[in-house]
Design a protein around this motif. Structure first.
Motif, PDB file in Angstrom:
ATOM      1  N   PRO A   1       0.838  -1.206   0.000  1.00 41.28           N
ATOM      2  CA  PRO A   1       0.000   0.000   0.000  1.00 41.28           C
ATOM      3  C   PRO A   1       0.868   1.249   0.000  1.00 41.28           C
ATOM      4  N   ARG A   2       0.366   2.300  -0.622  1.00 39.35           N
ATOM      5  CA  ARG A   2       1.105   3.565  -0.654  1.00 39.35           C
ATOM      6  C   ARG A   2       0.535   4.590   0.310  1.00 39.35           C
ATOM      7  N   GLY A   3      -0.706   4.362   0.767  1.00 38.41           N
ATOM      8  CA  GLY A   3      -1.359   5.312   1.659  1.00 38.41           C
ATOM      9  C   GLY A   3      -1.745   4.690   2.972  1.00 38.41           C
TER      10      GLY A   3
ATOM     11  N   TYR B   1       1.791   8.555   1.073  1.00 37.93           N
ATOM     12  CA  TYR B   1       0.813   9.557   1.509  1.00 37.93           C
ATOM     13  C   TYR B   1       0.127   9.110   2.791  1.00 37.93           C
ATOM     14  N   THR B   2      -0.385  10.115   3.506  1.00 40.56           N
ATOM     15  CA  THR B   2      -1.140   9.888   4.733  1.00 40.56           C
ATOM     16  C   THR B   2      -2.478  10.587   4.615  1.00 40.56           C
TER      17      THR B   2
ATOM     18  N   LEU C   1       6.180  13.298   2.861  1.00 42.84           N
ATOM     19  CA  LEU C   1       4.974  12.482   2.890  1.00 42.84           C
ATOM     20  C   LEU C   1       3.828  13.391   2.467  1.00 42.84           C
ATOM     21  N   LEU C   2       3.039  12.965   1.490  1.00 41.55           N
ATOM     22  CA  LEU C   2       1.937  13.799   1.014  1.00 41.55           C
ATOM     23  C   LEU C   2       0.723  13.613   1.926  1.00 41.55           C
ATOM     24  N   ALA C   3       0.227  14.699   2.468  1.00 43.03           N
ATOM     25  CA  ALA C   3      -1.006  14.665   3.255  1.00 43.03           C
ATOM     26  C   ALA C   3      -2.169  14.951   2.310  1.00 43.03           C
ATOM     27  N   ILE C   4      -2.995  13.956   2.054  1.00 45.62           N
ATOM     28  CA  ILE C   4      -4.160  14.097   1.181  1.00 45.62           C
ATOM     29  C   ILE C   4      -5.384  14.304   2.071  1.00 45.62           C
TER      30      ILE C   4
END
Length: 296
Positions: A149-151, A174-175, A194-197
């Motif tokens: 998983p990436r997220g 991402y988180t 880390l991308l916060a979506i």
């Protein structure tokens, strides 16, 4: 000065760079479907009614309804409308309801990490046990899905002070834990960015239905109003947004709530030529392809 997490800086909304999602869309929409399993007779869990002494049969059975019935009805709805989903998966689901996870796999839905079970909260763990929790959940998804998983969405959206570092260390990109913005934003960790979506805490059936006691029609109207207002905003200012809709099958999969949800999602699906209906992973992929500096 007040203590700060130091992971991102303040960026005034009107000063955001203008970019577009695929097809020139300015609004991205994704569904976060939570597949969760809970221990019997112990641990955490949302409550339909105030829980009594354990074993709390009423609340455990209410939550289990989602995996046995509600999630299957939600899949039927998503299939009928042609909507993808990001599945936020407790890895315990592979043992408890493997057929349900397989059904989402067959749809091509994204599988994101959501801990082992929502009976526990990772923020109370020391660093070693928290690292082990993330590793165990990640390994289970890799073993069953063939890709890692990436997220990540923490159970109960609970973080320790080192959770972002541990996620980056484990290979996450991402988180969904940080609901601080209407756009993806980059967070700094000791292991890289880390991308916060955006993952909603308003258009989310747990705070809406369980906490605020909103009715089915009120929650559906909330989804519709959020979507309509965002469409007006992006048309007016040109600043791209992400709209997430968070769903839990034991809540939204109840027939009368599902009926109301159908109307709200049908209205969104009818505008698919104007918006980008995607997954959280799709948002990540698009951001990674944007010029540096497009995303704060």
């Amino acid at each position: 000065m007040l203590p700060s997490h130091g992971r991102y800086r303040y960026h005034p909304w009107p000063e955001r760079p203008r970019y577009a999602w695929p097809g020139g869309a300015k609004l991205a929409v994704y569904l976060g479907v939570n597949l969760e399993h809970f221990a019997f007779g112990e641990g955490l869990g949302a409550e339909l009614a105030p829980g009594g002494p354990q074993p709390d049969v009423l609340n455990h059975a209410w939550r289990d309804y989602g995996n046995r019935v509600g999630a299957w009805r939600l899949i039927e709805l998503l299939d009928a409308l042609g909507l993808p989903a990001t599945v936020l998966l407790n890895s315990a689901m592979y043992d408890h309801a493997p057929q349900l996870v397989a059904a989402h796999r067959a749809r091509g839905d994204e599988i994101a990490g959501h801990g082992r079970t929502n009976s526990e909260r990772q923020s109370v763990l020391d660093e070693g046990p928290e690292r082990a929790l993330i590793a165990e959940s990640t390994a289970a998804i890799l073993r069953h899905e063939g890709v890692a998983p990436r997220g990540w969405l923490s159970p109960w959206i609970a973080e320790s002070r080192v959770t972002p570092e541990l996620l980056a260390e484990a290979g996450y990109r991402y988180t969904l834990n940080w609901c601080a913005d209407d756009q993806p934003i980059w967070m700094e960790t000791g292991g890289g960015r880390l991308l916060a979506i955006p993952y909603p805490q308003e258009v989310n059936d747990i705070p809406a239905v369980v906490a605020r006691k909103d009715g089915a029609e009120q929650f559906a109207a909330m989804i519709g109003a959020d979507f309509a207002e965002r469409l007006e905003q992006v048309a007016r200012d040109g600043i791209p947004q992400v709209m997430g809709i968070a769903l839990h099958p034991y809540i939204i999969g109840q027939p009368y709530r599902l009926r109301a949800l159908r109307g709200a999602l049908s209205a969104i699906a009818a505008r698919r030529d104007e918006v980008w209906i995607t997954t959280a992973g799709g948002v990540l992929d698009h951001v990674l392809g944007l010029p540096e500096g497009s995303v704060p």
